[in-house]
Design a protein around this motif. Structure first.
Motif, PDB file in Angstrom:
ATOM      1  N   ALA A  21      86.982  -5.441  60.067  1.00 37.45           N
ATOM      2  CA  ALA A  21      86.014  -6.493  59.770  1.00 37.45           C
ATOM      3  C   ALA A  21      84.684  -6.155  60.437  1.00 37.45           C
ATOM      4  N   ALA A  22      83.621  -6.375  59.689  1.00 41.43           N
ATOM      5  CA  ALA A  22      82.295  -6.173  60.251  1.00 41.43           C
ATOM      6  C   ALA A  22      81.874  -7.445  60.971  1.00 41.43           C
ATOM      7  N   SER A  23      81.117  -7.279  62.019  1.00 43.39           N
ATOM      8  CA  SER A  23      80.593  -8.445  62.717  1.00 43.39           C
ATOM      9  C   SER A  23      79.369  -8.963  61.981  1.00 43.39           C
ATOM     10  N   GLU A  24      78.965 -10.179  62.325  1.00 39.71           N
ATOM     11  CA  GLU A  24      77.757 -10.750  61.743  1.00 39.71           C
ATOM     12  C   GLU A  24      76.550  -9.858  62.052  1.00 39.71           C
ATOM     13  N   ALA A  25      76.512  -9.323  63.265  1.00 40.56           N
ATOM     14  CA  ALA A  25      75.402  -8.448  63.648  1.00 40.56           C
ATOM     15  C   ALA A  25      75.367  -7.185  62.796  1.00 40.56           C
ATOM     16  N   ASP A  26      76.558  -6.645  62.482  1.00 44.37           N
ATOM     17  CA  ASP A  26      76.632  -5.455  61.623  1.00 44.37           C
ATOM     18  C   ASP A  26      76.026  -5.742  60.256  1.00 44.37           C
ATOM     19  N   PHE A  27      76.364  -6.915  59.698  1.00 42.18           N
ATOM     20  CA  PHE A  27      75.852  -7.251  58.375  1.00 42.18           C
ATOM     21  C   PHE A  27      74.337  -7.352  58.389  1.00 42.18           C
ATOM     22  N   TRP A  28      73.792  -8.062  59.368  1.00 45.23           N
ATOM     23  CA  TRP A  28      72.339  -8.261  59.380  1.00 45.23           C
ATOM     24  C   TRP A  28      71.593  -6.965  59.680  1.00 45.23           C
ATOM     25  N   LYS A  29      72.223  -6.085  60.447  1.00 46.16           N
ATOM     26  CA  LYS A  29      71.618  -4.772  60.671  1.00 46.16           C
ATOM     27  C   LYS A  29      71.526  -4.017  59.354  1.00 46.16           C
ATOM     28  N   TRP A  30      72.611  -4.081  58.568  1.00 50.98           N
ATOM     29  CA  TRP A  30      72.602  -3.429  57.246  1.00 50.98           C
ATOM     30  C   TRP A  30      71.566  -4.106  56.343  1.00 50.98           C
ATOM     31  N   PHE A  31      71.506  -5.422  56.365  1.00 49.73           N
ATOM     32  CA  PHE A  31      70.566  -6.168  55.529  1.00 49.73           C
ATOM     33  C   PHE A  31      69.137  -5.741  55.816  1.00 49.73           C
ATOM     34  N   GLN A  32      68.781  -5.651  57.089  1.00 48.36           N
ATOM     35  CA  GLN A  32      67.424  -5.263  57.444  1.00 48.36           C
ATOM     36  C   GLN A  32      67.126  -3.816  57.054  1.00 48.36           C
ATOM     37  N   SER A  33      68.111  -2.954  57.173  1.00 49.97           N
ATOM     38  CA  SER A  33      67.922  -1.551  56.797  1.00 49.97           C
ATOM     39  C   SER A  33      67.703  -1.393  55.301  1.00 49.97           C
ATOM     40  N   ASN A  34      68.221  -2.342  54.530  1.00 48.92           N
ATOM     41  CA  ASN A  34      68.116  -2.267  53.076  1.00 48.92           C
ATOM     42  C   ASN A  34      67.224  -3.374  52.507  1.00 48.92           C
ATOM     43  N   THR A  54      79.980  -5.644  48.917  1.00 54.57           N
ATOM     44  CA  THR A  54      80.864  -4.876  49.798  1.00 54.57           C
ATOM     45  C   THR A  54      80.600  -5.193  51.258  1.00 54.57           C
ATOM     46  N   GLU A  55      79.338  -5.255  51.632  1.00 57.96           N
ATOM     47  CA  GLU A  55      78.985  -5.492  53.030  1.00 57.96           C
ATOM     48  C   GLU A  55      79.299  -6.913  53.477  1.00 57.96           C
ATOM     49  N   ILE A  56      78.995  -7.900  52.651  1.00 58.54           N
ATOM     50  CA  ILE A  56      79.223  -9.283  53.076  1.00 58.54           C
ATOM     51  C   ILE A  56      80.715  -9.602  53.123  1.00 58.54           C
ATOM     52  N   ARG A  57      81.512  -8.942  52.285  1.00 53.97           N
ATOM     53  CA  ARG A  57      82.953  -9.178  52.295  1.00 53.97           C
ATOM     54  C   ARG A  57      83.638  -8.495  53.473  1.00 53.97           C
ATOM     55  N   LYS A  58      82.936  -7.604  54.142  1.00 59.21           N
ATOM     56  CA  LYS A  58      83.477  -7.046  55.380  1.00 59.21           C
ATOM     57  C   LYS A  58      83.494  -8.113  56.477  1.00 59.21           C
ATOM     58  N   SER A  62      86.007 -13.716  51.347  1.00 64.19           N
ATOM     59  CA  SER A  62      85.641 -14.786  50.415  1.00 64.19           C
ATOM     60  C   SER A  62      84.142 -15.050  50.364  1.00 64.19           C
ATOM     61  N   LEU A  63      83.378 -14.416  51.224  1.00 64.16           N
ATOM     62  CA  LEU A  63      81.939 -14.672  51.235  1.00 64.16           C
ATOM     63  C   LEU A  63      81.262 -14.087  50.005  1.00 64.16           C
ATOM     64  N   THR A  64      80.282 -14.812  49.518  1.00 61.60           N
ATOM     65  CA  THR A  64      79.476 -14.328  48.404  1.00 61.60           C
ATOM     66  C   THR A  64      78.032 -14.763  48.645  1.00 61.60           C
ATOM     67  N   PHE A  65      77.159 -14.566  47.671  1.00 59.70           N
ATOM     68  CA  PHE A  65      75.732 -14.775  47.911  1.00 59.70           C
ATOM     69  C   PHE A  65      75.020 -15.168  46.623  1.00 59.70           C
ATOM     70  N   GLU A  66      73.826 -15.705  46.794  1.00 59.71           N
ATOM     71  CA  GLU A  66      72.923 -15.975  45.676  1.00 59.71           C
ATOM     72  C   GLU A  66      71.505 -15.654  46.130  1.00 59.71           C
ATOM     73  N   PHE A  67      70.683 -15.221  45.180  1.00 61.56           N
ATOM     74  CA  PHE A  67      69.267 -14.992  45.446  1.00 61.56           C
ATOM     75  C   PHE A  67      68.440 -16.029  44.700  1.00 61.56           C
ATOM     76  N   GLY A  68      67.336 -16.429  45.301  1.00 64.30           N
ATOM     77  CA  GLY A  68      66.371 -17.256  44.605  1.00 64.30           C
ATOM     78  C   GLY A  68      65.282 -16.390  43.992  1.00 64.30           C
ATOM     79  N   LEU A  94      77.645 -16.504  60.198  1.00 65.81           N
ATOM     80  CA  LEU A  94      76.748 -15.507  59.631  1.00 65.81           C
ATOM     81  C   LEU A  94      75.331 -16.071  59.520  1.00 65.81           C
ATOM     82  N   PHE A  95      75.227 -17.328  59.142  1.00 65.14           N
ATOM     83  CA  PHE A  95      73.920 -17.984  59.061  1.00 65.14           C
ATOM     84  C   PHE A  95      73.281 -18.080  60.448  1.00 65.14           C
TER      85      PHE A  95
END
Length: 211
Positions: A21-34, A54-58, A62-68, A94-95
């Motif tokens: 499992a990825a930590s919340e910090a891992d996800f946001w690090k990936w988010f900022q890099s991309n 793939t990253e958020i499900r780590k 069950s996590l998913t996302f939406e963009f505005g 995560l929030f």
């Protein structure tokens, strides 16, 4: 059914090689890099969404996302549990770990939106044709959703439409935490107290405030 889906997703994740499992910090690090690719995801939407999923499900399967839409060079990014209560704590964590980024507004759980018309399989429903009856069930609100054209032969499709409409009108969090039973009927069976779907949130909030 949702629990079975969550268990299946977790098993699939394990055999796909993402059991750690990825930590919340891992996800946001990936988010900022991309961030550039995410902010302009339309340039390669399928690839970007696949990588993001793939990253958020780590963090939780069950996590998913939406963009505005882009508004004044900013975007909303919604973190959702897809209505699965077991994943709600991960949405919260995560929030809470989200960095402050000028181009983004982060939102936990799918928010309330103006209900829109839905085509689900061979069932087509206009949002302004729906009315709802709120029936107190202790501290929760039981809802009877009245949909024109409803038939028992297509009850599963109509039930799916009803859930989607309620998710829009009340938001993911309130539907999962403050709504009790949900029944779907034809308007000919209308009990007293029905209100248009667009007015449900006001009635619902008044009910919840009194509990």
């Amino acid at each position: 059914m949702r629990r079975l889906f969550a268990a299946f997703a977790l098993t699939l994740c394990f055999f796909a090689g993402c059991a750690h499992a990825a930590s919340e910090a891992d996800f946001w690090k990936w988010f900022q890099s991309n961030e550039p690719a995410l902010f302009d995801f339309e340039r390669d939407q399928e690839k970007t969404f696949d990588r993001l999923a793939t990253e958020i499900r780590k963090v939780h399967p069950s996590l998913t996302f939406e963009f505005g839409q882009k508004v004044n060079e900013t975007r909303e990014f919604v973190i959702s549990a897809d209505g699965i209560r077991e994943a709600f704590p991960k949405v919260e964590s995560l929030f809470a770990a989200a960095p402050s980024l000028p181009k983004w507004k982060f939102i936990k759980f799918r928010p309330r939106r103006a209900p829109f018309d839905i085509q689900y399989g061979d069932v087509s429903v206009k949002a302004n044709s729906i009315s709802v009856v709120l029936v107190p069930e202790g501290r929760k609100a039981g809802l009877i959703v009245l949909i024109p054209g409803y038939s028992n032969a297509k009850r599963k499709s109509f039930a799916s439409v009803a859930f989607l409409m309620l998710d829009q009108a009340l938001g993911e969090y309130d539907v999962e935490t403050s709504v009790g039973s949900i029944a779907v009927r034809a308007p000919s069976e209308t009990p007293s107290g029905a209100v248009p779907l667009r007015e449900l949130s006001k009635l619902f909030d008044s009910f919840v405030a009194k509990r």
